[in-house]
Design a protein around this motif. Structure first.
Motif, PDB file in Angstrom:
ATOM      1  N   GLU A   1       4.412   3.427   1.568  1.00 56.08           N
ATOM      2  CA  GLU A   1       3.036   3.181   2.010  1.00 56.08           C
ATOM      3  C   GLU A   1       2.039   3.232   0.857  1.00 56.08           C
ATOM      4  N   CYS A   2       2.175   4.196  -0.034  1.00 53.24           N
ATOM      5  CA  CYS A   2       1.261   4.283  -1.180  1.00 53.24           C
ATOM      6  C   CYS A   2       1.395   3.061  -2.075  1.00 53.24           C
ATOM      7  N   LEU A   3       2.614   2.634  -2.330  1.00 54.37           N
ATOM      8  CA  LEU A   3       2.840   1.448  -3.155  1.00 54.37           C
ATOM      9  C   LEU A   3       2.196   0.228  -2.510  1.00 54.37           C
ATOM     10  N   PHE A   4       2.418   0.046  -1.218  1.00 58.93           N
ATOM     11  CA  PHE A   4       1.849  -1.098  -0.510  1.00 58.93           C
ATOM     12  C   PHE A   4       0.321  -1.070  -0.588  1.00 58.93           C
TER      13      PHE A   4
ATOM     14  N   GLY B   1      -4.813  -3.340  -2.526  1.00 56.66           N
ATOM     15  CA  GLY B   1      -6.163  -2.879  -2.812  1.00 56.66           C
ATOM     16  C   GLY B   1      -6.764  -1.978  -1.748  1.00 56.66           C
ATOM     17  N   SER B   2      -5.928  -1.407  -0.903  1.00 57.31           N
ATOM     18  CA  SER B   2      -6.418  -0.479   0.118  1.00 57.31           C
ATOM     19  C   SER B   2      -6.496   0.925  -0.458  1.00 57.31           C
ATOM     20  N   PRO B   3      -7.413   1.720   0.051  1.00 58.85           N
ATOM     21  CA  PRO B   3      -7.498   3.102  -0.438  1.00 58.85           C
ATOM     22  C   PRO B   3      -6.231   3.880  -0.098  1.00 58.85           C
ATOM     23  N   THR B   4      -5.823   4.718  -1.014  1.00 62.63           N
ATOM     24  CA  THR B   4      -4.655   5.553  -0.774  1.00 62.63           C
ATOM     25  C   THR B   4      -4.861   6.902  -1.469  1.00 62.63           C
ATOM     26  N   ASP B   5      -4.324   7.922  -0.867  1.00 63.67           N
ATOM     27  CA  ASP B   5      -4.453   9.272  -1.407  1.00 63.67           C
ATOM     28  C   ASP B   5      -3.205   9.593  -2.231  1.00 63.67           C
ATOM     29  N   LEU B   6      -3.304   9.401  -3.532  1.00 63.81           N
ATOM     30  CA  LEU B   6      -2.150   9.632  -4.398  1.00 63.81           C
ATOM     31  C   LEU B   6      -1.790  11.104  -4.506  1.00 63.81           C
ATOM     32  N   GLN B   7      -2.691  11.986  -4.125  1.00 64.95           N
ATOM     33  CA  GLN B   7      -2.373  13.410  -4.116  1.00 64.95           C
ATOM     34  C   GLN B   7      -1.297  13.720  -3.073  1.00 64.95           C
ATOM     35  N   ARG B   8      -1.201  12.878  -2.050  1.00 69.24           N
ATOM     36  CA  ARG B   8      -0.210  13.066  -0.988  1.00 69.24           C
ATOM     37  C   ARG B   8       1.140  12.443  -1.341  1.00 69.24           C
TER      38      ARG B   8
END
Length: 84
Positions: free
Chosen positions: A50-53, A58-65
């Motif tokens: 999901e983070c990669l997608f 260009g969608s926001p993603t929480d890389l801390q998760r």
């Protein structure tokens, strides 16, 4: 087109790092097939992490998760854990 994805489970796949597949155009072909699927109201590619997608579209993603243990390359995962 086998071997262009790697990962431990469905829904958590990443693109493999394979220069020969890049030169053969297999990544481009995979992208074209996904684009055709989406253009025809298909489901796209739900096997990607999901983070990669989100980063790709260009969608926001929480890389801390992001769970580094999901990375298929254990060595890269270990290095990132030390850096972060």
């Amino acid at each position: 087109m086998s071997g262009i994805f790697e990962g431990r489970q469905d829904g958590q796949k990443f693109f493999s790092h394979d220069l020969s597949k890049l030169e053969e155009g297999q990544y481009k072909l995979a992208g074209q097939l996904v684009a055709m699927s989406i253009a025809q109201d298909g489901h796209g590619l739900h096997i990607l992490n999901e983070c990669l997608f989100n980063l790709m579209v260009g969608s926001p993603t929480d890389l801390q998760r992001f769970d580094l243990d999901l990375l298929p390359d254990y060595q890269s995962s270990d290095i990132l854990k030390e850096v972060l």
